[in-house]
Design an enzyme around this catalytic site. Structure first.
Site, PDB file in Angstrom:
ATOM      1  N   HIS A 157       0.834  -1.225   0.000  1.00 41.58           N
ATOM      2  CA  HIS A 157       0.000   0.000   0.000  1.00 41.58           C
ATOM      3  C   HIS A 157       0.861   1.265   0.000  1.00 41.58           C
ATOM      4  CE1 HIS A 157      -3.272  -2.773   1.278  1.00 41.58           C
ATOM      5  NE2 HIS A 157      -2.348  -3.268   2.058  1.00 41.58           N
ATOM      6  N   SER A 278      15.133  21.635 -16.329  1.00 44.80           N
ATOM      7  CA  SER A 278      13.953  22.445 -16.601  1.00 44.80           C
ATOM      8  C   SER A 278      14.380  23.720 -17.306  1.00 44.80           C
ATOM      9  CB  SER A 278      13.255  22.787 -15.285  1.00 44.80           C
ATOM     10  OG  SER A 278      12.497  23.970 -15.416  1.00 44.80           O
ATOM     11  N   LYS A 284      16.352  21.643 -11.266  1.00 42.97           N
ATOM     12  CA  LYS A 284      15.631  20.403 -11.557  1.00 42.97           C
ATOM     13  C   LYS A 284      16.474  19.322 -12.224  1.00 42.97           C
ATOM     14  CE  LYS A 284      11.151  20.439 -11.541  1.00 42.97           C
ATOM     15  NZ  LYS A 284      10.344  19.465 -10.819  1.00 42.97           N
ATOM     16  N   ASN A 286      14.820  16.008 -13.772  1.00 44.30           N
ATOM     17  CA  ASN A 286      13.560  15.279 -13.906  1.00 44.30           C
ATOM     18  C   ASN A 286      13.769  13.884 -14.500  1.00 44.30           C
ATOM     19  OD1 ASN A 286      12.022  17.425 -12.891  1.00 44.30           O
ATOM     20  ND2 ASN A 286      11.994  18.422 -14.902  1.00 44.30           N
ATOM     21  N   GLU A 291       9.567   8.325 -16.741  1.00 43.58           N
ATOM     22  CA  GLU A 291       8.160   8.683 -16.967  1.00 43.58           C
ATOM     23  C   GLU A 291       7.670   8.187 -18.325  1.00 43.58           C
ATOM     24  OE1 GLU A 291       7.398  12.797 -14.716  1.00 43.58           O
ATOM     25  OE2 GLU A 291       9.179  12.795 -15.956  1.00 43.58           O
ATOM     26  N   LYS A 326      -0.762  -3.945 -39.056  1.00 45.03           N
ATOM     27  CA  LYS A 326       0.690  -3.766 -38.971  1.00 45.03           C
ATOM     28  C   LYS A 326       1.160  -2.572 -38.160  1.00 45.03           C
ATOM     29  CE  LYS A 326       0.981  -5.815 -43.458  1.00 45.03           C
ATOM     30  NZ  LYS A 326      -0.496  -5.683 -43.560  1.00 45.03           N
TER      31      LYS A 326
END
Ligand code: ARG
Length: 461
Positions: A157, A278, A284, A286, A291, A326
């Site tokens: 969880h 960024s 940043k 990332n 992703e 295809k």
């Protein structure tokens, strides 16, 4: 203009729109190699069976070899008026060698031709994907080897569950990818029957040898029913189904890499090679590659659904609907291949932040199960009672704002008086991990053994 291939019955050519909706050359040119291999095998067989002359067969082979060279040099002009790769190649062959080219299509239809080409393409893709998956397993195995003793929280969880090792966690994916490889291999076995010689749908009256073309093309045998051979695309569905499952596995690992590399977790660092900055926020890094791997199942599962829907309710034998088989397959294979490669790179390059992983275990009472197990083993309590007592001790620790191994013996004895001093060594995450020596468990000795076993089971150095 009327088609040079089927124009006999027609008094004028197709409209531009007919040509536009009908042409598949923009994407089925990817099948050029398979189409040429299939035609060479067909010509060889026709000559061996006395249906065309050896001289015609030789001319066909030479012409087709030249066409491969032209295509690979970028010198081939693909024409939408010629619909598809089969007619583009046949038409060029006629330019090159004249009459023998017009004998090649004896005892063959584009229906068995395209099924053959597409199977050969899918088979080659399966082989390439298997190599790529083995390489990814190798990256994971190496990283797991390095981190057999790196302790981190295991989650259920997404809540702290029990301590595990990073190596153990990575090995979970080695097993998933092993089953993915198994699914591709199973699909390959069922795929490997040759449609060639099925002709349009009913076979042919020429004395052909379907076993010969099957063998020349590396198939195990000719497909037993001509109508089935030209009508089904279940081999493509199986590829897409296996690719979908594999992509889902990769997306789960990708999502874990996104979580692990976030500031909040900081369990791993992805390398500069697999992160982006960024345009506005200078700090940043990332995890774009992860992703994108997380997103790939969207299009791969979409392709599976798309083809299932095309085939559903389609009457036998060939219908032009099947030309829509295809693009989704090509896209799915390309998407999966890049996802596997990018995942290999990310795994190989990532570094584990052992301190952050270890620190994350100071909250969440990850050894509460070990406390319950102790009461079962040493005090003879039934597990359900031990679970209850351990829960009460967790509540006490929560009230005091400390972890279980920071409670005093007296604190614990206030809940369960029979607890003895030997509990103190059991509640650390190190001993919790070391104790889980059951087959397939997280103890470092066990993980080491499973890594060695996986290397031999999956034939990975
Ligand atoms: N371009 C077609 C395809 O991909 C080739 C088969 C055409 N067969 C036919 N009967 N029109 O399916």
């Amino acid at each position: 203009a009327k088609s040079s291939i089927w124009g006999g019955r027609f008094s004028r050519g197709p409209s531009q729109l007919m040509q536009d909706i009908n042409a598949s050359i923009a994407y089925d040119k990817q099948l050029y190699r398979q189409d040429i291999d299939g035609s060479k095998a067909h010509a060889t067989m026709l000559a061996a069976c006395g249906i065309i002359s050896d001289a015609d067969c030789a001319a066909i082979h030479d012409g087709l070899s030249q066409i491969i060279t032209e295509i690979e040099a970028g010198d081939f002009e693909f024409s939408a008026a010629l619909e598809d790769i089969h007619m583009n190649i046949e038409s060029r062959l006629a330019d090159l060698i004249g009459e023998p080219a017009r004998r090649l299509h004896t005892a063959r239809s584009r229906n068995d031709q395209v099924a053959t080409d597409f199977k050969l393409w899918v088979r080659a893709s399966i082989d390439a994907l298997d190599d790529a998956l083995a390489a990814l397993q190798a990256s994971l195995l190496d990283k797991a080897d390095e981190h057999c003793n790196t302790i981190m929280p295991g989650f259920t969880h997404l809540q702290t569950a029990q301590p595990v090792t990073f190596g153990f966690h990575l090995m979970a994916y080695v097993e998933m990818l092993g089953r993915d490889r198994g699914r591709f291999a199973d699909a390959r076995v069922r795929l490997n029957e040759s449609p060639l010689g099925a002709a349009a749908l009913a076979g042919t009256s020429f004395p052909i040898d379907r076993a010969q073309t099957a063998e020349l093309l590396g198939f195990d045998r000719p497909a037993a029913n001509a109508m089935d051979a030209v009508s089904d695309r279940d081999f493509a569905l199986e590829l897409l189904a296996a690719a979908s499952i594999c992509a889902v596995h990769l997306s789960r690992l990708a999502e874990e890499m996104v979580i692990w590399s976030s500031d909040r977790f900081a369990f791993i660092s992805l390398s500069d090679a697999f992160t982006t900055g960024s345009s506005i926020m200078p700090q940043k890094r990332n995890p774009d590659a992860a992703e994108l791997v997380r997103a790939k199942p969207g299009r791969i599962i979409g392709s599976l659904n798309g083809l299932l829907i095309v085939l559903k309710g389609l009457p036998l034998a060939y219908g032009k609907d099947m030309q829509e088989d295809k693009e989704g397959v090509f896209d799915a294979v390309e998407s999966l291949a890049i996802a596997i490669a990018a995942t290999s790179g990310m795994v190989r390059d990532m570094t584990a932040n052992k301190n952050a992983m270890r620190d994350a275990l100071t909250t969440g009472f990850p050894t509460a199960t070990d406390l319950a197990d102790y009461m079962v083993r040493e005090l003879g309590l039934p597990f359900r009672e031990a679970h209850h007592a351990s829960g009460s001790i967790v509540a006490l620790a929560a009230a005091k704002g400390c972890d279980l191994d920071a409670l005093s013996l007296e604190d614990m004895q206030a809940v369960e008086p029979r607890i003895k001093a030997d509990i103190m060594g059991i509640l650390t995450v190190e001993s919790a991990v070391a104790a889980r020596t059951s087959f397939g468990g997280t103890a470092p000795v066990e993980v080491k053994a499973r890594i060695a076993d996986a290397r031999s089971r999956f034939a990975i150095e």
